[in-house]
Design an enzyme around this catalytic site. Sequence first.
Site, PDB file in Angstrom:
ATOM      1  N   SER A 166      -7.544 -56.549  48.526  1.00  0.00           N
ATOM      2  CA  SER A 166      -7.553 -56.612  47.062  1.00  0.00           C
ATOM      3  C   SER A 166      -8.037 -57.994  46.654  1.00  0.00           C
ATOM      4  O   SER A 166      -7.914 -58.953  47.432  1.00  0.00           O
ATOM      5  CB  SER A 166      -6.127 -56.433  46.528  1.00  0.00           C
ATOM      6  OG  SER A 166      -6.055 -56.763  45.154  1.00  0.00           O
ATOM      7  N   TYR A 196       2.978 -58.679  46.114  1.00  0.00           N
ATOM      8  CA  TYR A 196       1.709 -57.955  46.301  1.00  0.00           C
ATOM      9  C   TYR A 196       0.612 -58.914  46.756  1.00  0.00           C
ATOM     10  O   TYR A 196      -0.122 -58.633  47.707  1.00  0.00           O
ATOM     11  CB  TYR A 196       1.316 -57.262  44.986  1.00  0.00           C
ATOM     12  CG  TYR A 196       0.083 -56.382  45.109  1.00  0.00           C
ATOM     13  CD1 TYR A 196       0.141 -55.149  45.753  1.00  0.00           C
ATOM     14  CD2 TYR A 196      -1.144 -56.778  44.568  1.00  0.00           C
ATOM     15  CE1 TYR A 196      -0.982 -54.337  45.865  1.00  0.00           C
ATOM     16  CE2 TYR A 196      -2.269 -55.974  44.669  1.00  0.00           C
ATOM     17  CZ  TYR A 196      -2.186 -54.749  45.315  1.00  0.00           C
ATOM     18  OH  TYR A 196      -3.299 -53.947  45.421  1.00  0.00           O
TER      19      TYR A 196
HETATM   20  P1  NAI Z   1      -2.593 -45.026  44.697  1.00  0.00           P
HETATM   21  O1  NAI Z   1      -1.184 -45.378  44.427  1.00  0.00           O
HETATM   22  O2  NAI Z   1      -3.336 -44.191  43.723  1.00  0.00           O
HETATM   23  O3  NAI Z   1      -2.730 -44.360  46.139  1.00  0.00           O
HETATM   24  C1  NAI Z   1      -2.070 -44.878  47.258  1.00  0.00           C
HETATM   25  C2  NAI Z   1      -1.871 -43.782  48.278  1.00  0.00           C
HETATM   26  O4  NAI Z   1      -1.081 -44.335  49.353  1.00  0.00           O
HETATM   27  C3  NAI Z   1      -1.092 -42.589  47.716  1.00  0.00           C
HETATM   28  O5  NAI Z   1      -1.667 -41.375  48.151  1.00  0.00           O
HETATM   29  C4  NAI Z   1       0.289 -42.812  48.265  1.00  0.00           C
HETATM   30  O6  NAI Z   1       1.044 -41.611  48.415  1.00  0.00           O
HETATM   31  C5  NAI Z   1       0.009 -43.462  49.609  1.00  0.00           C
HETATM   32  N1  NAI Z   1       1.162 -44.207  50.093  1.00  0.00           N
HETATM   33  C6  NAI Z   1       1.956 -45.041  49.385  1.00  0.00           C
HETATM   34  N2  NAI Z   1       2.948 -45.502  50.140  1.00  0.00           N
HETATM   35  C7  NAI Z   1       2.800 -44.945  51.363  1.00  0.00           C
HETATM   36  C8  NAI Z   1       3.544 -45.019  52.561  1.00  0.00           C
HETATM   37  N3  NAI Z   1       4.663 -45.757  52.660  1.00  0.00           N
HETATM   38  N4  NAI Z   1       3.111 -44.318  53.629  1.00  0.00           N
HETATM   39  C9  NAI Z   1       2.009 -43.543  53.538  1.00  0.00           C
HETATM   40  N5  NAI Z   1       1.273 -43.429  52.422  1.00  0.00           N
HETATM   41  C10 NAI Z   1       1.668 -44.117  51.344  1.00  0.00           C
HETATM   42  O7  NAI Z   1      -3.319 -46.430  44.913  1.00  0.00           O
HETATM   43  P2  NAI Z   1      -4.880 -46.800  44.965  1.00  0.00           P
HETATM   44  O8  NAI Z   1      -5.224 -47.479  43.705  1.00  0.00           O
HETATM   45  O9  NAI Z   1      -5.685 -45.662  45.427  1.00  0.00           O
HETATM   46  O10 NAI Z   1      -4.818 -47.946  46.076  1.00  0.00           O
HETATM   47  C11 NAI Z   1      -5.289 -47.779  47.408  1.00  0.00           C
HETATM   48  C12 NAI Z   1      -5.333 -49.147  48.067  1.00  0.00           C
HETATM   49  O11 NAI Z   1      -6.242 -49.986  47.346  1.00  0.00           O
HETATM   50  C13 NAI Z   1      -4.000 -49.883  48.081  1.00  0.00           C
HETATM   51  O12 NAI Z   1      -3.856 -50.592  49.286  1.00  0.00           O
HETATM   52  C14 NAI Z   1      -4.121 -50.851  46.922  1.00  0.00           C
HETATM   53  O13 NAI Z   1      -3.314 -51.985  47.086  1.00  0.00           O
HETATM   54  C15 NAI Z   1      -5.590 -51.195  47.000  1.00  0.00           C
HETATM   55  N6  NAI Z   1      -6.142 -51.715  45.752  1.00  0.00           N
HETATM   56  C16 NAI Z   1      -6.144 -50.974  44.611  1.00  0.00           C
HETATM   57  C17 NAI Z   1      -6.683 -51.504  43.444  1.00  0.00           C
HETATM   58  C18 NAI Z   1      -6.721 -50.740  42.166  1.00  0.00           C
HETATM   59  O14 NAI Z   1      -7.129 -51.351  41.149  1.00  0.00           O
HETATM   60  N7  NAI Z   1      -6.375 -49.456  42.114  1.00  0.00           N
HETATM   61  C19 NAI Z   1      -7.224 -52.851  43.407  1.00  0.00           C
HETATM   62  C20 NAI Z   1      -7.176 -53.544  44.662  1.00  0.00           C
HETATM   63  C21 NAI Z   1      -6.658 -52.977  45.787  1.00  0.00           C
END
Ligand code: NAI
Length: 254
Positions: free
Chosen positions: A145, A158
């Site tokens: 990120s 975070y």
């Molecule tokens: P999201 O919350 O929409 O999706 C995350 C996914 O990871 C979900 O399907 C969730 O069920 C799964 N997950 C959560 N905890 C878990 C666990 N303990 N074990 C297995 N699966 C688990 O989030 P998003 O936005 O798709 O983020 C994906 C990655 O990108 C993350 O690492 C986030 O930190 C990173 N990110 C996101 C940004 C954003 O603006 N959305 C910006 C920078 C980084």
Amino acid sequence: MSKKTALITGAARGIGFGIAEKLASDGFNIAIFDILDKEQDTVKENLAKLDALGAETLYFQGNLAKQADCIAFVAAAAEKFGSVDVMVNNAGVAPKVRMDMLETTAESLDFVFGINIKGTFFMAQAAANQMVKQGKGGTMVNISSMSAYATSVNRPEYCISKAGVSMITQLFAKRLAGEGINVYEVRPGVIKTDMTSVVTEKYDKLIADGVFPIKRWGFPEDIAKAVSAFVSGAFPYSTGEVINVDGGFHIQDM
Ligand code: NAI
């Protein structure tokens, strides 16, 4: 030739699912690791989309914070598809509550570190061991990120965790270079997903104010395109590289 296999954590929805869709259309079989139940409507719909793209899929419900789940997932993918070629460490969480860093609790820090740092490390380790055993190289991509370097004093756990993911990238890149396994990092900016749905207004305003040189939200497909380029084999003499997918946010100004 048989299809290669990509393992993606947190791919039931959001950025991870965007990556799954792109790699499925690139011709990979897809193994998903996620904490969500496979029977949830969104998950079912997303798995059907991967089916329509011609990918064979494995859905493994597990908790990234548990090392045993990481090991079991990699073993299940290797058994079903015969090989683990790509590991995308995407799953991650934000703190449940944003609060000033002078108030941050041990509970919140453990929750975020347990998934984002410990989970990412042990999933990377499990995949690396499988790839080394196979002896034919591979590619790993970690999703960090802009918080790896940009401070948010209301969610320090975070930021620290994402700086940790960047170090995980460097460490595995160094350790695996001699094994023919290249390791890369994609550093997203602000991407429209469930994670950012709670702060839409804040980010809408930042975008309107021009904080991001490319004046729009990022989308999961923006991240997916970068991952696809890394796993395409187009960078054979590069490892430990980072690509910012953030609309130019990282460019310093004065
Ligand atoms: P999201 O919350 O929409 O999706 C995350 C996914 O990871 C979900 O399907 C969730 O069920 C799964 N997950 C959560 N905890 C878990 C666990 N303990 N074990 C297995 N699966 C688990 O989030 P998003 O936005 O798709 O983020 C994906 C990655 O990108 C993350 O690492 C986030 O930190 C990173 N990110 C996101 C940004 C954003 O603006 N959305 C910006 C920078 C980084």
